[in-house]
Design a protein around this motif. Structure first.
Motif, mmCIF file in Angstrom:
data_model
loop_
_atom_site.group_PDB
_atom_site.id
_atom_site.type_symbol
_atom_site.label_atom_id
_atom_site.label_comp_id
_atom_site.label_asym_id
_atom_site.label_seq_id
_atom_site.Cartn_x
_atom_site.Cartn_y
_atom_site.Cartn_z
ATOM 1 N N ARG A 93 24.793 43.922 46.884
ATOM 2 C CA ARG A 93 25.085 45.157 47.627
ATOM 3 C C ARG A 93 26.089 44.912 48.743
ATOM 4 N NH1 ARG A 93 19.437 47.281 49.515
ATOM 5 N NH2 ARG A 93 20.821 48.496 50.866
ATOM 6 N N GLU A 135 29.574 44.492 47.145
ATOM 7 C CA GLU A 135 30.036 45.796 46.652
ATOM 8 C C GLU A 135 30.466 46.690 47.807
ATOM 9 O OE1 GLU A 135 26.761 47.246 44.409
ATOM 10 O OE2 GLU A 135 27.193 46.031 42.624
ATOM 11 N N GLY A 136 29.726 46.633 48.917
ATOM 12 C CA GLY A 136 30.080 47.431 50.087
ATOM 13 C C GLY A 136 31.413 47.016 50.683
ATOM 14 N N ALA A 142 33.874 45.702 49.065
ATOM 15 C CA ALA A 142 34.931 46.115 48.145
ATOM 16 C C ALA A 142 35.199 47.620 48.250
ATOM 17 C CB ALA A 142 34.549 45.743 46.714
ATOM 18 N N LYS A 143 34.140 48.422 48.328
ATOM 19 C CA LYS A 143 34.311 49.878 48.373
ATOM 20 C C LYS A 143 34.973 50.334 49.657
ATOM 21 C CE LYS A 143 30.421 51.056 45.344
ATOM 22 N NZ LYS A 143 29.080 51.685 45.254
ATOM 23 N N LYS A 144 34.620 49.697 50.762
ATOM 24 C CA LYS A 144 35.180 50.101 52.059
ATOM 25 C C LYS A 144 36.577 49.556 52.286
ATOM 26 C CE LYS A 144 30.648 50.507 54.278
ATOM 27 N NZ LYS A 144 29.757 49.971 55.339
ATOM 28 N N GLY A 145 37.038 48.677 51.403
ATOM 29 C CA GLY A 145 38.362 48.110 51.559
ATOM 30 C C GLY A 145 38.500 47.230 52.788
#
Length: 357
Positions: free
Chosen positions: A40, A43-44, A46-49
């Motif tokens: 998690r 993934e966080g 990566a998603k937030k850039g």
């Protein structure tokens, strides 16, 4: 089987039985282990850039290699400082693929990776405290092995042998030496970055495993000033690229398969050139950058070296530097006016204590 005593009527007992049956059919609560939280966390990011793909890939490797095999099945709320302290001490027992113990810097990065993960987990799992907060990394591991750098004579010999390589390889080697460019930046260059009339090259992007993005930090985006020989080599490479059809969009150094190149592709050409030049050092793409940093720093100082190679901090310029005996003696001679340094210690020894005469 679960039993329960109910005081009351038969109807009360039936209701209690229904509740027990529903509890038995309900799925067991999901146990969130450190491995689940690690996934998690990545993934966080990566998603937030908030992190480059290469950063996330590196953290994934460190988690899989050093952290999760020992702590991955544990629930974060059950982790205690003593257990994490034992994990830290156990890092010294791990071995790399070549059978050698890991260097201090490698183990420190593993420690920092777990520290960052647990700092996030403390908030995500609403833990009362971070179990790692009071711990310190005090492991004494193998010191970092010094990376090879070349002397100016070795650079000239290597470049002389590079003339026998193809124009693209020759240009990559020369450009690496004369700008100190990182391979991830070199492989992401495009022809629009090259300004032959001005003799400049804009270094503003990088690529790792085919993922193209901006350079590491804003401070590392820079304009490189090219020597005439470098401009000529790039022009020859561009003409060769057009004549032989080695084109892939605007990319300056594409592979034959029309993809971005990996650092390992320079290993064999550099090995060939080094062998012909009689250089017995192991030369990699990173060695070219360290050599540039070292030679420019000696010739013009830290500020110019940092500007050319694109270091974000002075500390990194220092890390890339190596001071040999000749440089140290030259610096001391310049600082203390060379031969004017008094010859102390050439006379008879002086007794310690009050003068008895």
């Amino acid at each position: 089987e679960k039993a329960k005593t109910v005081r009351g009527t038969k109807a009360d007992a039936l209701r209690a039985l229904v509740l027990l049956e529903e509890e038995a059919r309900a799925p067991a609560p999901r146990t969130e282990t450190l491995t689940v939280f690690a996934q998690r966390w990545l993934e966080g990011l990566a998603k937030k850039g908030r992190a480059r793909p290469s950063f996330i890939e590196t953290r994934t490797v460190y988690l899989e290699r050093f952290v999760l095999p020992t702590l991955g099945d544990r629930e974060p709320k059950s982790l205690r400082p003593a257990e994490l302290d034992r994990w830290k001490d156990g890092l010294l027992e791990l071995r790399a693929k070549n059978g050698q113990p890991y260097a201090h810097g490698t183990l420190l990065t593993a420690w920092r990776t777990l520290h960052a993960l647990l700092r996030w987990v403390t908030l995500a799992a609403e833990l009362p405290t971070n179990p790692m907060a009071e711990l310190r990394f005090d492991v004494v591991a193998r010191s970092r092995q010094p990376k090879a750098t070349l002397t100016s004579d070795e650079v000239r010999s290597l470049l002389e042998q590079a003339r026998a390589e193809s124009p693209d390889i020759r240009a990559m080697i020369l450009l690496s030496f004369c700008t100190g460019v990182r391979f991830c930046e070199l492989s992401a260059l495009e022809w629009r970055d090259f300004h032959p009339a001005e003799g400049t090259l804009d270094i503003c992007r990088s690529q790792v495993a085919g993922e193209v993005g901006e350079t590491k930090t804003a401070g590392t985006r820079r304009r490189a000033y090219l020597l005439p020989a470098v401009v000529t080599a790039l022009e020859e490479h561009r003409q060769w690229q057009k004549n032989d059809g080695h084109l892939w969009g605007d990319v300056m150094f594409p592979s034959k398969r029309q993809t971005y190149r990996y650092p390992a592709m320079l290993m064999k050409p550099l090995e060939r050139c080094a062998q012909k030049a009689g250089i017995k050092k192991k030369i990699t793409a990173h060695c070219l950058r360290k050599t540039t940093n070292n030679l420019v720093r000696r010739a013009a100082g830290d500020v110019v070296a940092r500007s050319i190679v694109g270091h974000a901090t002075p500390d990194m310029t220092l890390l890339y530097s190596s001071v040999d005996q000749q440089e140290a003696l030259s610096a001391l001679s310049a600082a203390f006016a060379g031969d004017q340094v008094p010859q102390i210690g050439s006379g008879p020894p002086r007794s310690i204590g009050p003068d008895r005469n």
